[in-house]
Write a protein that holds these residues in place. Structure first.
Motif, PDB file in Angstrom:
ATOM      1  N   ALA A 149       0.834  -1.207   0.000  1.00 36.91           N
ATOM      2  CA  ALA A 149       0.000   0.000   0.000  1.00 36.91           C
ATOM      3  C   ALA A 149       0.867   1.255   0.000  1.00 36.91           C
ATOM      4  N   LEU A 150       1.961   1.244   0.775  1.00 35.13           N
ATOM      5  CA  LEU A 150       2.851   2.408   0.812  1.00 35.13           C
ATOM      6  C   LEU A 150       3.486   2.672  -0.547  1.00 35.13           C
ATOM      7  N   LEU A 151       3.972   1.617  -1.202  1.00 42.53           N
ATOM      8  CA  LEU A 151       4.616   1.779  -2.506  1.00 42.53           C
ATOM      9  C   LEU A 151       3.613   2.277  -3.542  1.00 42.53           C
ATOM     10  N   ALA A 152       2.395   1.736  -3.499  1.00 42.19           N
ATOM     11  CA  ALA A 152       1.365   2.185  -4.431  1.00 42.19           C
ATOM     12  C   ALA A 152       1.005   3.642  -4.180  1.00 42.19           C
ATOM     13  N   ALA A 153       0.927   4.027  -2.908  1.00 42.66           N
ATOM     14  CA  ALA A 153       0.617   5.417  -2.566  1.00 42.66           C
ATOM     15  C   ALA A 153       1.735   6.362  -3.009  1.00 42.66           C
ATOM     16  N   CYS A 154       2.987   5.923  -2.873  1.00 37.35           N
ATOM     17  CA  CYS A 154       4.119   6.728  -3.369  1.00 37.35           C
ATOM     18  C   CYS A 154       3.973   6.982  -4.866  1.00 37.35           C
ATOM     19  N   LEU A 155       3.574   5.957  -5.597  1.00 38.66           N
ATOM     20  CA  LEU A 155       3.403   6.097  -7.039  1.00 38.66           C
ATOM     21  C   LEU A 155       2.231   7.022  -7.356  1.00 38.66           C
ATOM     22  N   TYR A 156       1.148   6.907  -6.589  1.00 29.18           N
ATOM     23  CA  TYR A 156      -0.023   7.772  -6.788  1.00 29.18           C
ATOM     24  C   TYR A 156       0.347   9.241  -6.572  1.00 29.18           C
ATOM     25  N   ILE A 157       1.064   9.507  -5.470  1.00 28.13           N
ATOM     26  CA  ILE A 157       1.472  10.886  -5.177  1.00 28.13           C
ATOM     27  C   ILE A 157       2.417  11.401  -6.251  1.00 28.13           C
ATOM     28  N   SER A 158       3.332  10.555  -6.699  1.00 27.48           N
ATOM     29  CA  SER A 158       4.276  10.951  -7.738  1.00 27.48           C
ATOM     30  C   SER A 158       3.548  11.333  -9.026  1.00 27.48           C
ATOM     31  N   CYS A 159       2.540  10.562  -9.393  1.00 23.29           N
ATOM     32  CA  CYS A 159       1.756  10.876 -10.592  1.00 23.29           C
ATOM     33  C   CYS A 159       1.085  12.238 -10.454  1.00 23.29           C
ATOM     34  N   GLU A 162       3.668  15.067 -10.739  1.00 21.66           N
ATOM     35  CA  GLU A 162       4.218  15.211 -12.083  1.00 21.66           C
ATOM     36  C   GLU A 162       3.145  15.582 -13.106  1.00 21.66           C
ATOM     37  N   ASP A 163       1.946  15.940 -12.622  1.00 27.43           N
ATOM     38  CA  ASP A 163       0.819  16.337 -13.484  1.00 27.43           C
ATOM     39  C   ASP A 163       0.425  15.257 -14.476  1.00 27.43           C
ATOM     40  N   LYS A 164       0.586  13.996 -14.065  1.00 31.36           N
ATOM     41  CA  LYS A 164       0.136  12.857 -14.865  1.00 31.36           C
ATOM     42  C   LYS A 164      -0.698  11.945 -13.961  1.00 31.36           C
ATOM     43  N   PRO A 165      -1.807  12.458 -13.426  1.00 28.78           N
ATOM     44  CA  PRO A 165      -2.535  11.719 -12.393  1.00 28.78           C
ATOM     45  C   PRO A 165      -3.131  10.407 -12.894  1.00 28.78           C
ATOM     46  N   ARG A 166      -3.181   9.451 -11.991  1.00 29.48           N
ATOM     47  CA  ARG A 166      -3.879   8.183 -12.205  1.00 29.48           C
ATOM     48  C   ARG A 166      -4.905   8.032 -11.092  1.00 29.48           C
ATOM     49  N   VAL A 202       2.266  19.154   1.848  1.00 28.05           N
ATOM     50  CA  VAL A 202       2.736  18.520   0.620  1.00 28.05           C
ATOM     51  C   VAL A 202       1.780  18.841  -0.516  1.00 28.05           C
ATOM     52  N   GLU A 203       2.314  19.429  -1.576  1.00 27.73           N
ATOM     53  CA  GLU A 203       1.499  19.771  -2.737  1.00 27.73           C
ATOM     54  C   GLU A 203       1.340  18.545  -3.625  1.00 27.73           C
ATOM     55  N   LEU A 204       0.089  18.166  -3.883  1.00 26.94           N
ATOM     56  CA  LEU A 204      -0.174  17.010  -4.737  1.00 26.94           C
ATOM     57  C   LEU A 204      -0.523  17.413  -6.165  1.00 26.94           C
ATOM     58  N   GLY A 205      -0.832  18.672  -6.377  1.00 23.93           N
ATOM     59  CA  GLY A 205      -1.220  19.096  -7.717  1.00 23.93           C
ATOM     60  C   GLY A 205      -2.712  18.881  -7.926  1.00 23.93           C
ATOM     61  N   ALA A 206      -3.331  19.840  -8.586  1.00 22.21           N
ATOM     62  CA  ALA A 206      -4.771  19.758  -8.820  1.00 22.21           C
ATOM     63  C   ALA A 206      -5.096  18.713  -9.885  1.00 22.21           C
ATOM     64  N   ILE A 207      -6.264  18.085  -9.723  1.00 20.51           N
ATOM     65  CA  ILE A 207      -6.737  17.114 -10.710  1.00 20.51           C
ATOM     66  C   ILE A 207      -7.835  17.762 -11.544  1.00 20.51           C
ATOM     67  N   ARG A 243     -20.653  20.159  -8.772  1.00 20.24           N
ATOM     68  CA  ARG A 243     -19.983  19.622  -7.585  1.00 20.24           C
ATOM     69  C   ARG A 243     -19.835  18.106  -7.679  1.00 20.24           C
ATOM     70  N   ARG A 244     -19.000  17.717  -8.599  1.00 22.83           N
ATOM     71  CA  ARG A 244     -18.662  16.312  -8.798  1.00 22.83           C
ATOM     72  C   ARG A 244     -17.152  16.197  -8.953  1.00 22.83           C
ATOM     73  N   SER A 245     -16.618  15.036  -8.667  1.00 23.82           N
ATOM     74  CA  SER A 245     -15.174  14.845  -8.810  1.00 23.82           C
ATOM     75  C   SER A 245     -14.789  14.915 -10.278  1.00 23.82           C
ATOM     76  N   PRO A 246     -13.546  15.317 -10.567  1.00 22.05           N
ATOM     77  CA  PRO A 246     -13.102  15.387 -11.972  1.00 22.05           C
ATOM     78  C   PRO A 246     -13.263  14.062 -12.718  1.00 22.05           C
ATOM     79  N   ILE A 247     -13.050  12.947 -12.017  1.00 20.81           N
ATOM     80  CA  ILE A 247     -13.170  11.646 -12.679  1.00 20.81           C
ATOM     81  C   ILE A 247     -14.621  11.367 -13.042  1.00 20.81           C
ATOM     82  N   SER A 248     -15.557  11.748 -12.160  1.00 26.82           N
ATOM     83  CA  SER A 248     -16.979  11.551 -12.447  1.00 26.82           C
ATOM     84  C   SER A 248     -17.417  12.417 -13.620  1.00 26.82           C
TER      85      SER A 248
END
Length: 312
Positions: A149-159, A162-166, A202-207, A243-248
């Motif tokens: 879970a930690l490694l996956a979360a590191c990858l999520y934050i990195s995305c 880097e403005d390449k969200p998943r 910690v700045e995650l960047g806007a989605i 008022r919906r999430s960007p993914i929705s």
């Protein structure tokens, strides 16, 4: 052999390359035309001290700035004779103990690299994820926690950074069994821990919904014209207070665009491709429906076409 101009023979002659000396000579007069040249081809000579060991490698791995003394390792081999067994074995045990500290990091970096490759992420995202995990490891913050879970979360934050969200669901699909809830908790823990380390949030960047459009549309096999319309519609939707999430929003825009085309996609397929539940897409459709005349590009669909859409 190849031909080249020899200054002594005053004409083109065949060349002979002496690989052991690194010299290039004229085949007729023996003049050395080039000396100490570097052979850039692969070297397969074995430097093992035992006939049973045929490993041709004689250098370490590539340098990694996140690992101390990276690529400067020395492997202590076993001796052929019995007189040096005690010393060789003792040094070998010491070497193994010395390498234990970084063995976990190396394995973690390999796991991040595997997840990145499966998601098709660029090297900068992988490197940033490695850096985030290294910072956690330096603070001894990873002990007793779900490593996957930690490694996956590191990858999520990195995305995100880097403005390449998943989406969490996309990360979860390659996370070696870690659930969305576990990754979400790990993400919150990492953000809190790194914030305490630096004293800053910690700045995650806007989605934005547009960040996912091309990938979602590609998963559904949509036409170039439909993709272009979906991207324009998503950009327009940002002007309204939906008022919906960007993914929705991305998912419901794709649904609307496909319903206006000849290649209609079932709601179930869109839910699978975007990772958004069918019920969430239906509810988002209700919120977006009043704004459709101003959101959907006029070159793609006329007002009469919008009226033919099912009302929420």
């Amino acid at each position: 052999m190849s031909d080249a101009y020899c200054t002594d023979c005053k004409r083109e002659t065949e060349l002979v390359v002496d690989h052991s000396a690194g010299d290039t000579l004229c085949s007729e007069c023996g003049l050395v035309l080039e000396s100490h040249s570097i052979d850039e081809t692969s070297e397969w000579r074995t430097f093992a001290n035992e006939s049973s060991n045929s490993d041709p490698n004689r250098v370490g791995g590539p340098t990694n700035p996140l690992l101390a003394d990276s690529a400067l390792t020395t492997v202590i081999a076993k001796t052929n004779g019995s007189s040096g067994d005690f010393l060789s074995n003792s040094l070998g045990r010491w070497q193994n103990r010395n390498g234990n500290a970084e063995r976990g990091l190396i394995q973690a970096f390999k796991t991040i690299a595997t997840m990145s490759d499966r998601l098709g992420l660029v090297g900068t995202i992988k490197d940033r994820a490695n850096e985030i995990f290294k910072r956690l490891e330096d603070q001894k913050s990873t002990r007793g926690r779900n490593q996957d879970a930690l490694l996956a979360a590191c990858l999520y934050i990195s995305c995100r950074q880097e403005d390449k969200p998943r989406t969490i669901k996309e990360i979860c699909s390659v996370a070696n069994g870690a659930t969305k809830k576990e990754i979400g908790r790990a993400k919150d823990f990492i953000v809190k821990t790194l914030g305490l380390e630096t004293g800053q949030s910690v700045e995650l960047g806007a989605i934005h919904a547009g960040d996912f459009m091309k990938r979602f549309c590609s998963n559904l096999g949509m036409s170039h014209q439909a993709v272009r319309a979906a991207e324009e519609a998503v950009k327009k939707s940002e002007e309204f207070d939906i008022r919906r999430s960007p993914i929705s929003i991305a998912a419901v825009v794709i649904y609307i665009i496909t319903q206006l085309s000849d290649d209609k996609k079932p709601l179930k397929d869109i839910a699978v491709a975007t990772g958004v539940a069918e019920g969430t897409i239906r509810n988002s459709y209700k919120d977006l429906y009043p704004h459709l005349p101003k959101i959907i590009p006029s070159w793609y669909a006329k007002e009469e076409d919008l009226k033919n859409l099912s009302s929420p």
